[in-house]
Design a protein around this motif. Sequence first.
Motif, PDB file in Angstrom:
ATOM      1  N   ILE A 104       0.832  -1.205   0.000  1.00  0.00           N
ATOM      2  CA  ILE A 104       0.000   0.000   0.000  1.00  0.00           C
ATOM      3  C   ILE A 104       0.865   1.253   0.000  1.00  0.00           C
ATOM      4  CG2 ILE A 104      -1.611   1.358   1.421  1.00  0.00           C
ATOM      5  CD1 ILE A 104      -2.894  -1.375   2.186  1.00  0.00           C
ATOM      6  N   ILE A 105       1.912   1.272   0.817  1.00  0.00           N
ATOM      7  CA  ILE A 105       2.825   2.415   0.844  1.00  0.00           C
ATOM      8  C   ILE A 105       3.489   2.593  -0.516  1.00  0.00           C
ATOM      9  CG2 ILE A 105       4.958   3.309   1.873  1.00  0.00           C
ATOM     10  CD1 ILE A 105       2.518   3.505   3.690  1.00  0.00           C
ATOM     11  N   ALA A 106       3.882   1.477  -1.146  1.00  0.00           N
ATOM     12  CA  ALA A 106       4.518   1.555  -2.466  1.00  0.00           C
ATOM     13  C   ALA A 106       3.555   2.130  -3.500  1.00  0.00           C
ATOM     14  CB  ALA A 106       4.994   0.169  -2.895  1.00  0.00           C
ATOM     15  N   MET A 107       2.299   1.706  -3.469  1.00  0.00           N
ATOM     16  CA  MET A 107       1.316   2.221  -4.431  1.00  0.00           C
ATOM     17  C   MET A 107       1.058   3.712  -4.210  1.00  0.00           C
ATOM     18  SD  MET A 107       0.546  -0.041  -6.578  1.00  0.00           S
ATOM     19  CE  MET A 107       2.106  -0.858  -6.478  1.00  0.00           C
ATOM     20  N   LEU A 108       0.999   4.133  -2.958  1.00  0.00           N
ATOM     21  CA  LEU A 108       0.822   5.559  -2.670  1.00  0.00           C
ATOM     22  C   LEU A 108       2.021   6.368  -3.163  1.00  0.00           C
ATOM     23  CD1 LEU A 108      -0.732   5.438   0.915  1.00  0.00           C
ATOM     24  CD2 LEU A 108      -1.865   6.103  -1.211  1.00  0.00           C
ATOM     25  N   GLY A 109       3.215   5.829  -2.953  1.00  0.00           N
ATOM     26  CA  GLY A 109       4.422   6.506  -3.417  1.00  0.00           C
ATOM     27  C   GLY A 109       4.494   6.603  -4.928  1.00  0.00           C
ATOM     28  N   ILE A 110       4.122   5.523  -5.606  1.00  0.00           N
ATOM     29  CA  ILE A 110       4.120   5.538  -7.072  1.00  0.00           C
ATOM     30  C   ILE A 110       3.096   6.549  -7.579  1.00  0.00           C
ATOM     31  CG2 ILE A 110       3.515   4.146  -9.100  1.00  0.00           C
ATOM     32  CD1 ILE A 110       4.861   1.762  -7.642  1.00  0.00           C
ATOM     33  N   SER A 111       1.931   6.586  -6.937  1.00  0.00           N
ATOM     34  CA  SER A 111       0.911   7.566  -7.333  1.00  0.00           C
ATOM     35  C   SER A 111       1.411   8.990  -7.137  1.00  0.00           C
ATOM     36  CB  SER A 111      -0.368   7.355  -6.518  1.00  0.00           C
ATOM     37  OG  SER A 111      -0.887   6.077  -6.761  1.00  0.00           O
ATOM     38  N   ALA A 112       2.097   9.231  -6.028  1.00  0.00           N
ATOM     39  CA  ALA A 112       2.638  10.570  -5.773  1.00  0.00           C
ATOM     40  C   ALA A 112       3.680  10.937  -6.821  1.00  0.00           C
ATOM     41  CB  ALA A 112       3.250  10.630  -4.376  1.00  0.00           C
ATOM     42  N   CYS A 113       4.514   9.989  -7.212  1.00  0.00           N
ATOM     43  CA  CYS A 113       5.528  10.260  -8.235  1.00  0.00           C
ATOM     44  C   CYS A 113       4.882  10.563  -9.589  1.00  0.00           C
ATOM     45  CB  CYS A 113       6.494   9.085  -8.357  1.00  0.00           C
ATOM     46  SG  CYS A 113       7.577   8.925  -6.940  1.00  0.00           S
ATOM     47  N   ILE A 114       3.796   9.885  -9.888  1.00  0.00           N
ATOM     48  CA  ILE A 114       3.083  10.163 -11.142  1.00  0.00           C
ATOM     49  C   ILE A 114       2.506  11.578 -11.114  1.00  0.00           C
ATOM     50  CG2 ILE A 114       1.031   9.522 -12.488  1.00  0.00           C
ATOM     51  CD1 ILE A 114       1.703   6.585 -11.747  1.00  0.00           C
ATOM     52  N   VAL A 115       1.975  11.976  -9.969  1.00  0.00           N
ATOM     53  CA  VAL A 115       1.439  13.338  -9.841  1.00  0.00           C
ATOM     54  C   VAL A 115       2.556  14.358  -9.995  1.00  0.00           C
ATOM     55  CG1 VAL A 115       0.401  14.965  -8.207  1.00  0.00           C
ATOM     56  CG2 VAL A 115      -0.557  12.671  -8.464  1.00  0.00           C
ATOM     57  N   ILE A 116       3.698  14.102  -9.357  1.00  0.00           N
ATOM     58  CA  ILE A 116       4.836  15.032  -9.468  1.00  0.00           C
ATOM     59  C   ILE A 116       5.318  15.108 -10.914  1.00  0.00           C
ATOM     60  CG2 ILE A 116       7.244  15.382  -8.776  1.00  0.00           C
ATOM     61  CD1 ILE A 116       6.455  14.163  -6.055  1.00  0.00           C
ATOM     62  N   SER A 117       5.347  13.972 -11.587  1.00  0.00           N
ATOM     63  CA  SER A 117       5.745  13.968 -12.991  1.00  0.00           C
ATOM     64  C   SER A 117       4.762  14.758 -13.849  1.00  0.00           C
ATOM     65  CB  SER A 117       5.829  12.516 -13.487  1.00  0.00           C
ATOM     66  OG  SER A 117       6.256  12.482 -14.815  1.00  0.00           O
ATOM     67  N   SER A 118       3.484  14.670 -13.525  1.00  0.00           N
ATOM     68  CA  SER A 118       2.481  15.449 -14.251  1.00  0.00           C
ATOM     69  C   SER A 118       2.675  16.943 -14.033  1.00  0.00           C
ATOM     70  CB  SER A 118       1.074  15.049 -13.803  1.00  0.00           C
ATOM     71  OG  SER A 118       0.847  13.699 -14.087  1.00  0.00           O
ATOM     72  N   VAL A 119       3.034  17.315 -12.822  1.00  0.00           N
ATOM     73  CA  VAL A 119       3.317  18.725 -12.535  1.00  0.00           C
ATOM     74  C   VAL A 119       4.518  19.189 -13.355  1.00  0.00           C
ATOM     75  CG1 VAL A 119       4.123  20.317 -10.744  1.00  0.00           C
ATOM     76  CG2 VAL A 119       2.279  18.702 -10.246  1.00  0.00           C
ATOM     77  N   GLY A 120       5.533  18.341 -13.443  1.00  0.00           N
ATOM     78  CA  GLY A 120       6.705  18.678 -14.257  1.00  0.00           C
ATOM     79  C   GLY A 120       6.355  18.819 -15.722  1.00  0.00           C
ATOM     80  N   ALA A 121       5.498  17.921 -16.216  1.00  0.00           N
ATOM     81  CA  ALA A 121       5.081  18.015 -17.616  1.00  0.00           C
ATOM     82  C   ALA A 121       4.269  19.282 -17.858  1.00  0.00           C
ATOM     83  CB  ALA A 121       4.267  16.781 -17.999  1.00  0.00           C
ATOM     84  N   THR A 122       3.433  19.628 -16.896  1.00  0.00           N
ATOM     85  CA  THR A 122       2.657  20.859 -17.014  1.00  0.00           C
ATOM     86  C   THR A 122       3.568  22.081 -17.040  1.00  0.00           C
ATOM     87  OG1 THR A 122       0.837  19.798 -15.833  1.00  0.00           O
ATOM     88  CG2 THR A 122       0.777  22.194 -15.982  1.00  0.00           C
ATOM     89  N   ALA A 123       4.593  22.066 -16.198  1.00  0.00           N
ATOM     90  CA  ALA A 123       5.557  23.175 -16.183  1.00  0.00           C
ATOM     91  C   ALA A 123       6.276  23.273 -17.524  1.00  0.00           C
ATOM     92  CB  ALA A 123       6.552  23.000 -15.044  1.00  0.00           C
ATOM     93  N   LEU A 124       6.615  22.135 -18.108  1.00  0.00           N
ATOM     94  CA  LEU A 124       7.255  22.157 -19.429  1.00  0.00           C
ATOM     95  C   LEU A 124       6.324  22.744 -20.486  1.00  0.00           C
ATOM     96  CD1 LEU A 124       9.134  18.739 -19.553  1.00  0.00           C
ATOM     97  CD2 LEU A 124      10.158  21.003 -19.682  1.00  0.00           C
ATOM     98  N   ILE A 125       5.063  22.355 -20.425  1.00  0.00           N
ATOM     99  CA  ILE A 125       4.095  22.870 -21.394  1.00  0.00           C
ATOM    100  C   ILE A 125       3.921  24.379 -21.232  1.00  0.00           C
ATOM    101  CG2 ILE A 125       1.636  22.829 -22.023  1.00  0.00           C
ATOM    102  CD1 ILE A 125       1.715  19.803 -21.357  1.00  0.00           C
ATOM    103  N   MET A 126       3.949  24.843 -19.977  1.00  0.00           N
ATOM    104  CA  MET A 126       3.754  26.275 -19.721  1.00  0.00           C
ATOM    105  C   MET A 126       5.003  27.100 -20.034  1.00  0.00           C
ATOM    106  SD  MET A 126       1.478  26.036 -16.245  1.00  0.00           S
ATOM    107  CE  MET A 126       1.790  27.706 -15.817  1.00  0.00           C
ATOM    108  N   GLY A 127       6.102  26.431 -20.365  1.00  0.00           N
ATOM    109  CA  GLY A 127       7.311  27.149 -20.768  1.00  0.00           C
ATOM    110  C   GLY A 127       8.331  27.337 -19.670  1.00  0.00           C
ATOM    111  N   LYS A 128       8.093  26.782 -18.493  1.00  0.00           N
ATOM    112  CA  LYS A 128       9.067  26.877 -17.398  1.00  0.00           C
ATOM    113  C   LYS A 128      10.009  25.676 -17.492  1.00  0.00           C
ATOM    114  CE  LYS A 128       5.832  29.343 -14.518  1.00  0.00           C
ATOM    115  NZ  LYS A 128       5.094  29.417 -13.273  1.00  0.00           N
TER     116      LYS A 128
END
Length: 85
Positions: free
Chosen positions: A27-51
Amino acid sequence: MSQIERSKITNNTLLADIRKQAWFLFIIAMLGISACIVISSVGATALIMGKTSVGVFTTIASSFSILPFMHMAKTAHNWLKIAKK
């Protein structure tokens, strides 16, 4: 109570503990993987926004931080396979 009966009770208790710990770890591993996916999405959004610097750093950081959680999930899976036997 004979030694064989004590051994069976001890083995069953150990298997139950291994299962509990494996599920908790999974369960902890799945929560951590989900958090990493969210962080990666934030990074992708920042790339799209030009940062670019923020996006690249965040994407790389999330890529490396997901590895321990994947290892935890694999370990939990192995423990559950062992406990099932």
